[in-house]
Design an enzyme around this catalytic site. Structure first.
Site, short mmCIF file in Angstrom:
data_model
loop_
_atom_site.label_atom_id
_atom_site.label_comp_id
_atom_site.label_asym_id
_atom_site.label_seq_id
_atom_site.Cartn_x
_atom_site.Cartn_y
_atom_site.Cartn_z
N HIS A 164 0.77 -1.15 0.21
CA HIS A 164 -0.06 -0.02 0.00
C HIS A 164 0.84 1.21 -0.04
O HIS A 164 0.38 2.19 -0.41
CB HIS A 164 -0.74 0.05 1.19
CG HIS A 164 -2.02 -0.97 1.13
ND1 HIS A 164 -3.34 -0.63 0.80
CD2 HIS A 164 -2.07 -2.32 1.13
CE1 HIS A 164 -4.01 -1.79 0.83
NE2 HIS A 164 -3.34 -2.73 1.13
N ASP A 370 3.40 9.10 -0.47
CA ASP A 370 2.16 8.41 -0.01
C ASP A 370 1.93 7.43 -1.10
O ASP A 370 2.11 7.57 -2.45
CB ASP A 370 0.82 9.31 -0.27
CG ASP A 370 -0.12 9.03 0.86
OD1 ASP A 370 -0.12 7.87 1.28
OD2 ASP A 370 -1.02 9.78 1.37
O1 F6P Z 1 -1.62 2.63 4.23
C1 F6P Z 1 -0.61 2.50 5.16
C2 F6P Z 1 -0.69 1.79 6.41
O2 F6P Z 1 0.27 1.55 7.35
C3 F6P Z 1 -1.59 0.84 6.60
O3 F6P Z 1 -0.99 -0.22 6.54
C4 F6P Z 1 -2.35 0.88 7.89
O4 F6P Z 1 -3.71 0.32 7.90
C5 F6P Z 1 -2.68 2.44 7.80
O5 F6P Z 1 -1.47 3.02 7.36
C6 F6P Z 1 -2.83 2.87 9.47
O6 F6P Z 1 -1.65 2.70 10.20
P1 F6P Z 1 -1.70 2.10 11.40
O7 F6P Z 1 -2.33 0.54 11.39
O8 F6P Z 1 -0.14 2.12 11.83
O9 F6P Z 1 -2.17 2.81 12.51
#
Ligand code: F6P
Length: 477
Positions: A164, A370
């Protein structure tokens, strides 16, 4: 939504670090939003971390819940596992490197070992839940080694991986301790999906330069006896559904106080992450008010900053900087009747977001890096076709590869951003209509269903590497 790819008899098994609460109104982060939409109505399993820690986590089986045809299975982590795997290697080391911030990458051996052992534990816990005919789809940088761990336990299902985040240039990724172990583990997947052509290209160069691999033909890559396909699947949103939600919500009237009919709103919505360029956005807003006094008392910036990874010092620093800048702008430009920035340190529900986007004349996405940025797509989808707002989008967000009719900006250039905001605020309807029509078309065509179906179709078509994994990676540095 049409379904394709996963064998018609088999289930889709999604594995990601976070498993969304399917009954919750707010999902934080693009992954949870996209996967929750992609799995809607599927017969499948969503497996991952519960987000909780417990002392006896290592011996506790996953908690299974059923929501119609979809089940979720969530594992707790021990406090040490959360620290080393999630905060440590994944978010203190790999995340900054993936976003070109090697200056912030802190990598300890304990963290790295915990990361690999948590992936092994995920594989141990997932294996008994698998059924013949399942297709496995692993998501994001937390779980790169999972496919290999499953193969080592005899799993012969098709396994795909989707990143992602961006994939940086090979010179940057090569600086991550244990990068070869990660790179070779990626090559074990039948299919590796990237958000953009640029990410696929940097990964292809990485395979050649750091894994002694090569590009065979088309998207096919080979390294260390493994063959994998690296392709591009830009993640999308449920565009029509989101547009309908915005339409319904806007009928309830404005969400923000209407003190002045002429007041225009600029909206920013992000996790409070240093990759999102929120301080840069605030400085650009300040520069706008300084350079274009006509906008004073006529515009406000609404910034939603949802809390994220708050125990890491760099995230506390971002929050402090954002709050300091909001205070500075208020002190410098605000007056008794006008608050230039409305800042919320919390996530808000989807229906309120849709309404906020709809009543905002400008959507401001200024990420320094991003993977995609779904806020950009949601902002466009929420606009009223008769009077659409304008999206200002960082060139360094994956979405910029698709959303070419946005005003594209360099988030490091404060004045360029201030000028773009002024242009957006003054843009006449015919130009806004033309941009919105084209953006909307792109967002509808590349929606979340298309993302899911095209990934699963490509994974379903893969005919190589599903069995007899020799296990060369074990212990490799
Ligand atoms: O989109 C990138 C990401 O790391 C996802 O894998 C994740 O769900 C999101 O950002 C939110 O981050 P976190 O799970 O660390 O709160």
């Amino acid at each position: 939504m049409a379904r394709s790819g996963a064998s018609s008899a088999g289930r889709l098994v999604v594995v990601s670090n976070r498993v969304a609460d399917l009954s919750a109104k707010c999902q934080s982060g693009g992954l949870a939003v996209a996967v929750a939409h992609a799995l809607k109505g599927s017969r499948g399993l969503w497996f991952g971390w519960s987000g909780e820690t417990s002392e006896d986590a290592s011996t506790t089986p996953p908690k299974i819940e059923t929501h119609g045809e979809l089940s979720t299975a969530k594992l707790d982590l021990s406090p040490e596992q959360e620290e080393g795997y999630y905060y440590g290697y994944a978010n203190r080391c790999v995340w900054p490197a993936l976003h070109y911030r090697l200056d912030l990458a802190r990598c300890s051996e304990v963290d790295a070992e915990t990361y690999f052992s948590v992936n092994a534990r995920f594989a141990d816990a997932l294996m008994p839940l698998l059924e013949p005919g399942d297709t496995i789809w692993v998501h994001d940088y937390h779980l790169i080694p999972l496919g290999e761990e499953l193969r080592l336990r005899g799993c012969t299902a098709r396994i795909g991986f989707f990143l992602h985040t961006p994939f940086p240039s090979p010179e940057v990724f090569a600086a991550v301790p244990h990068q070869k172990r990660l790179g070779r583990a990626l090559m074990v997947y039948n299919l590796i999906g990237f958000q953009t052509e640029a990410d696929r290209e940097t990964f292809t160069r990485y395979v050649a330069s750091c894994l002694d691999g090569e590009r065979l033909r088309g998207d096919l890559l080979a390294a260390h006896g493994q063959t994998s396909k690296a392709s591009v699947f830009p993640v999308g949103i449920a565009a029509e559904e989101f547009a309908r939600l915005a339409e319904t919500e806007s009928a309830k009237g404005p969400l923000l106080p209407v003190q002045d009919e002429e007041m225009k709103t600029i909206i920013g919505v992000d996790r409070l992450d240093y990759t999102k360029g929120i301080p840069e956005r605030l400085r650009a807003f300040e520069a706008l008010l300084a350079a274009y006094p006509a906008h004073r008392r006529r515009v406000r910036l609404v910034q939603i900053g949802s809390p994220t990874r708050e125990t890491l010092p760099i995230y506390q620093e971002v929050r402090e900087e954002v709050e300091r800048l909001v205070g500075r702008i208020h002190g410098r430009f605000g007056d008794l009747g006008w608050t230039p920035v409305t800042y919320l340190h919390r996530a808000i529900p989807q229906h309120q977001l849709a309404r906020l986007y709809r009543e905002s004349a400008v959507g401001l996405v200024t990420a320094l890096r991003d993977g995609m940025n779904l806020v950009a797509k949601e902002y466009v989808a929420a606009q009223a076709a008769r009077d659409p707002g304008i999206l200002i989008l960082s060139r360094f967000a994956g979405a910029a590869e698709e959303l070419k009719e946005a005003l594209l900006v360099n988030p490091h250039d404060t004045n360029e951003m201030a000028t773009a905001v002024d242009r957006a605020l003054n843009m006449r309807r015919p130009e806004r209509w033309a941009r919105h029509r084209q953006l909307m078309q792109r967002i509808e065509t590349g929606n979340v269903g298309h993302w899911r179906d095209s990934f699963l179709a490509a994974l379903g078509a893969s005919t190589f590497g599903t069995a007899h994994y020799p296990g060369h990676n074990l212990g490799a540095a």
